[in-house]
Structures are given as C-alpha cells and as structure tokens.
Scaffold this motif. Structure first.
Motif, PDB file in Angstrom:
ATOM      1  N   SER A 132     -89.002 -37.110 -40.348  1.00  0.00           N
ATOM      2  CA  SER A 132     -88.733 -38.523 -40.623  1.00  0.00           C
ATOM      3  C   SER A 132     -88.659 -38.834 -42.115  1.00  0.00           C
ATOM      4  O   SER A 132     -88.390 -39.964 -42.502  1.00  0.00           O
ATOM      5  CB  SER A 132     -89.822 -39.390 -39.983  1.00  0.00           C
ATOM      6  N   SER A 149     -83.666 -39.152 -44.471  1.00  0.00           N
ATOM      7  CA  SER A 149     -82.759 -39.778 -43.510  1.00  0.00           C
ATOM      8  C   SER A 149     -81.417 -39.059 -43.483  1.00  0.00           C
ATOM      9  O   SER A 149     -81.043 -38.339 -44.405  1.00  0.00           O
ATOM     10  CB  SER A 149     -82.545 -41.256 -43.862  1.00  0.00           C
ATOM     11  N   ASP A 201     -78.688 -40.477 -43.799  1.00  0.00           N
ATOM     12  CA  ASP A 201     -77.851 -41.073 -44.842  1.00  0.00           C
ATOM     13  C   ASP A 201     -78.031 -40.361 -46.177  1.00  0.00           C
ATOM     14  O   ASP A 201     -77.073 -40.212 -46.943  1.00  0.00           O
ATOM     15  CB  ASP A 201     -78.175 -42.559 -44.994  1.00  0.00           C
ATOM     16  N   THR A 253     -79.263 -33.652 -36.913  1.00  0.00           N
ATOM     17  CA  THR A 253     -80.551 -33.190 -37.420  1.00  0.00           C
ATOM     18  C   THR A 253     -81.479 -32.879 -36.253  1.00  0.00           C
ATOM     19  O   THR A 253     -81.346 -33.447 -35.162  1.00  0.00           O
ATOM     20  CB  THR A 253     -81.203 -34.240 -38.326  1.00  0.00           C
ATOM     21  N   HIS A 282     -79.888 -42.242 -35.640  1.00  0.00           N
ATOM     22  CA  HIS A 282     -80.560 -41.825 -36.859  1.00  0.00           C
ATOM     23  C   HIS A 282     -80.744 -40.309 -36.897  1.00  0.00           C
ATOM     24  O   HIS A 282     -81.193 -39.765 -37.896  1.00  0.00           O
ATOM     25  CB  HIS A 282     -81.930 -42.509 -36.976  1.00  0.00           C
ATOM     26  N   ARG A 283     -80.363 -39.605 -35.800  1.00  0.00           N
ATOM     27  CA  ARG A 283     -80.465 -38.149 -35.773  1.00  0.00           C
ATOM     28  C   ARG A 283     -79.109 -37.458 -35.734  1.00  0.00           C
ATOM     29  O   ARG A 283     -79.022 -36.257 -35.984  1.00  0.00           O
ATOM     30  CB  ARG A 283     -81.284 -37.711 -34.551  1.00  0.00           C
ATOM     31  N   SER A 325     -84.646 -46.310 -38.023  1.00  0.00           N
ATOM     32  CA  SER A 325     -84.484 -46.126 -39.466  1.00  0.00           C
ATOM     33  C   SER A 325     -83.239 -46.797 -39.993  1.00  0.00           C
ATOM     34  O   SER A 325     -83.027 -46.857 -41.191  1.00  0.00           O
ATOM     35  CB  SER A 325     -84.426 -44.626 -39.787  1.00  0.00           C
ATOM     36  N   GLU A 355     -82.373 -50.091 -46.833  1.00  0.00           N
ATOM     37  CA  GLU A 355     -82.329 -48.654 -46.641  1.00  0.00           C
ATOM     38  C   GLU A 355     -81.698 -47.987 -47.857  1.00  0.00           C
ATOM     39  O   GLU A 355     -81.290 -48.630 -48.803  1.00  0.00           O
ATOM     40  CB  GLU A 355     -81.505 -48.316 -45.384  1.00  0.00           C
TER      41      GLU A 355
END
Length: 313
Positions: free
Chosen positions: A123, A126, A128, A145, A207-208, A227, A240
């Motif tokens: 975690s 990120s 991004d 990821t 987010h993954r 996230s 973010e």
C-alpha cells in the motif's frame, strides 16, 4: 520407509540428470526463487523459467550430477515437500542433460517488465506513482500490481520490447524519486526483469490494475473509495499524487453530460487523449487523460468552476 515410487510428489521415470524438471510452480516464479530452493543441495548454474501451457513449470541445472541427486533424494525421503510460496513443487529428473537455452525468461527482452519494489509494503507505492516513473520512457499500456514472497511487485506493459528495454536499463537498481513518496519513507529500490507475458489481462480499472488503452473499461468501486484512481481529484476530496489522469466529479447535473461536452471543456487546457464517463453513487464521474502531468495540473486548477456550470453547456 516409503519408497520413492509411491511419493506423489515425484515422477521417477527418468535416469538421473543434472537438470531437474519442476512442476506446479507459482505464477511468474522467478529465477531467484528457483536458486533459493536448490541452494541447500548445490550450485544451480542455469534455469529456464515459466515454461509449459500454464507457465508454471521450470528447469534447473546443477553444476554436478550428485547435487541434483541429493535434492531428489532429500525430498523423496522427507515429510516436508519442496515448496515455493507455500505451493508444493513436484520434482523429477529431466530427460535433458543440460539447459540449451542459456537465458532465463527474465533475460529475454519483452514488452512487459516484472518490477519488484524493495523496501515497501503493497500500500506504500500507488499505481499512479509507478505510472509516472515508467511513463518517462514511453507510453505505458497497462500496469498490474500484486504481492508475492519476493515483495511488492508490478507488471508494466509497454508497446514494444525496445521501449521496455530502455526503461529497464535506465531504472534497474534505481530508487523511486523521494518527492513522489511520503516524507517518512526510506529508499524504494526497483529491481526489474523481463516478464514472460506479452499482453496483460486487465479486467477493470482499480488501485491494483490499470489499462491506459481502454477508457471504457469498468471501474472498480475500490478505485474511487480507496486510494483513488486518478492522481488528482476534482471533487475537493483527498489529494493524491499528481498524475496525467484526472478524476472529475460533476455534481448537481441538470442535463446529460457527454464525452463531447467534457472534451470541449478540458481541451481548453491541453490536448485530451482519452475520456471515460461512468456513474458513481447516482452521480456522474469521468476520467480525463492528458499527455503529461503539467497539463493535467493546469486543467485541474482551472476546472473547479467549469465543472459546477458544465450542465449549462
């Protein structure tokens, strides 16, 4: 004592060889994991990873025949099976006496990179941030990821092996720039190999996982509630990491908002590459992609007012 032939972990059908055939390996098993498995028995001089229809088999070659025999003999008489990442690995002698191909999958150029981020939890970095780092070398098509025994890893897909090679050569052993990470983080080192994959199967934006070539892919709720899918939100919520993709929330809609309308608004601040519209909590949201972070930042700062009046276009 139970005989070797009755052990379900083995196929004792081949004469001894320096090369062992391993089956039922975890997905994307690495050369390092194979070497670690064989280390107690001798020196592994060559490997061939990710073979077979499901890419869950491999070959390892020991420096000496007696070392390979020692490994087979040990697990034939042991109550504890050979394991990699908690999965039982099935062993047998190979019908080859050496691995002809001297390159493992991790050495063969591919358009997909297997990236291990050392010194972090899953975690901490990120998707991004990874996109920003690797986009410096070319258009990133997809990122996925995941967590493995080796640590936090990611698959990064480029359009071709040449672009991926450039990124690998430039980033191997380097650390992620500190300004992209929280202040308390230590160095996050990148360890990069070529993957055996050529096209990642990304089923939804989250987010993954992310597919930057398909703006109409479904968006997982966790991408917004967790996230955050975009690097910078336009709804005034959690800030973010800056990204070339904006997440826009259009509130108090009186009329339908179309891709053309959004393109008219956002292209004022730079060339818009892609737009995806979706509904979230009975509201309208959109992903807007620019070619670089700076244009996205300019658009974000200017569009707060535009979004409040967009329904009047």
């Amino acid at each position: 004592m139970t005989s070797v032939s009755s052990q379900p972990q083995f196929r004792y059908t081949q004469p001894p060889s320096k090369v062992l055939h391993l089956r039922n390996l975890p997905w994307e098993c690495t050369e390092e994991e194979l070497i670690e498995l064989g280390k107690p028995f001798g020196k592994i001089v060559n490997t061939k990873c990710n073979v077979g229809a499901n890419r869950n088999q491999a070959f390892v070659e020991f420096a000496d025949l007696n070392q390979a025999i020692a490994m087979i003999s040990h697990y034939a008489s042991s109550l504890e099976p050979a394991q990699v990442r908690g999965k039982t690995v099935y062993l047998q002698y190979s019908n080859r006496q050496e691995i002809v191909n001297n390159k493992s999958t991790g050495d063969i150029a591919s358009n997909v990179l297997l990236v291990t981020i050392e010194g972090v939890e899953a975690s901490d970095v990120s998707i991004d941030v990874l996109h920003l780092v690797f986009s410096a070398f070319g258009f990133v098509h997809k990122i996925a990821t995941f967590e493995k025994t080796a640590g936090f890893q990611a698959l990064v897909q480029f359009s071709d092996a040449g672009t991926a090679s450039t990124a690998k050569n430039a980033l191997e052993g380097r650390i992620i720039p500190r300004y992209l990470l929280p202040e308390h983080f230590g160095p996050c080192t990148l360890k990069i190999n070529f993957s055996g994959h050529t096209d990642l199967n990304v089923k939804f934006q989250s987010h993954r996982s992310r597919d930057y070539t398909n703006p109409y892919l479904p968006v997982a709720p966790s991408a917004i509630d967790g996230s955050g899918l975009a690097g910078a939100g336009l709804d005034g919520k959690k800030q973010e990491v800056e990204s070339n993709v904006l997440l826009a929330s259009i509130e108090n809609m009186q009329y339908a908002v179309t891709v053309d309308v959004l393109h008219k608004v956002f292209s004022t601040f730079g060339p818009v590459q892609k737009i995806a519209i979706f509904e979230k909590n009975a509201g309208c949201q959109a992903l807007v992609q620019y070619p670089d972070v700076q244009k996205a930042i300019i658009s974000k700062e200017a569009c707060h007012f535009c979004l409040s009046t967009i329904a009047n276009f």
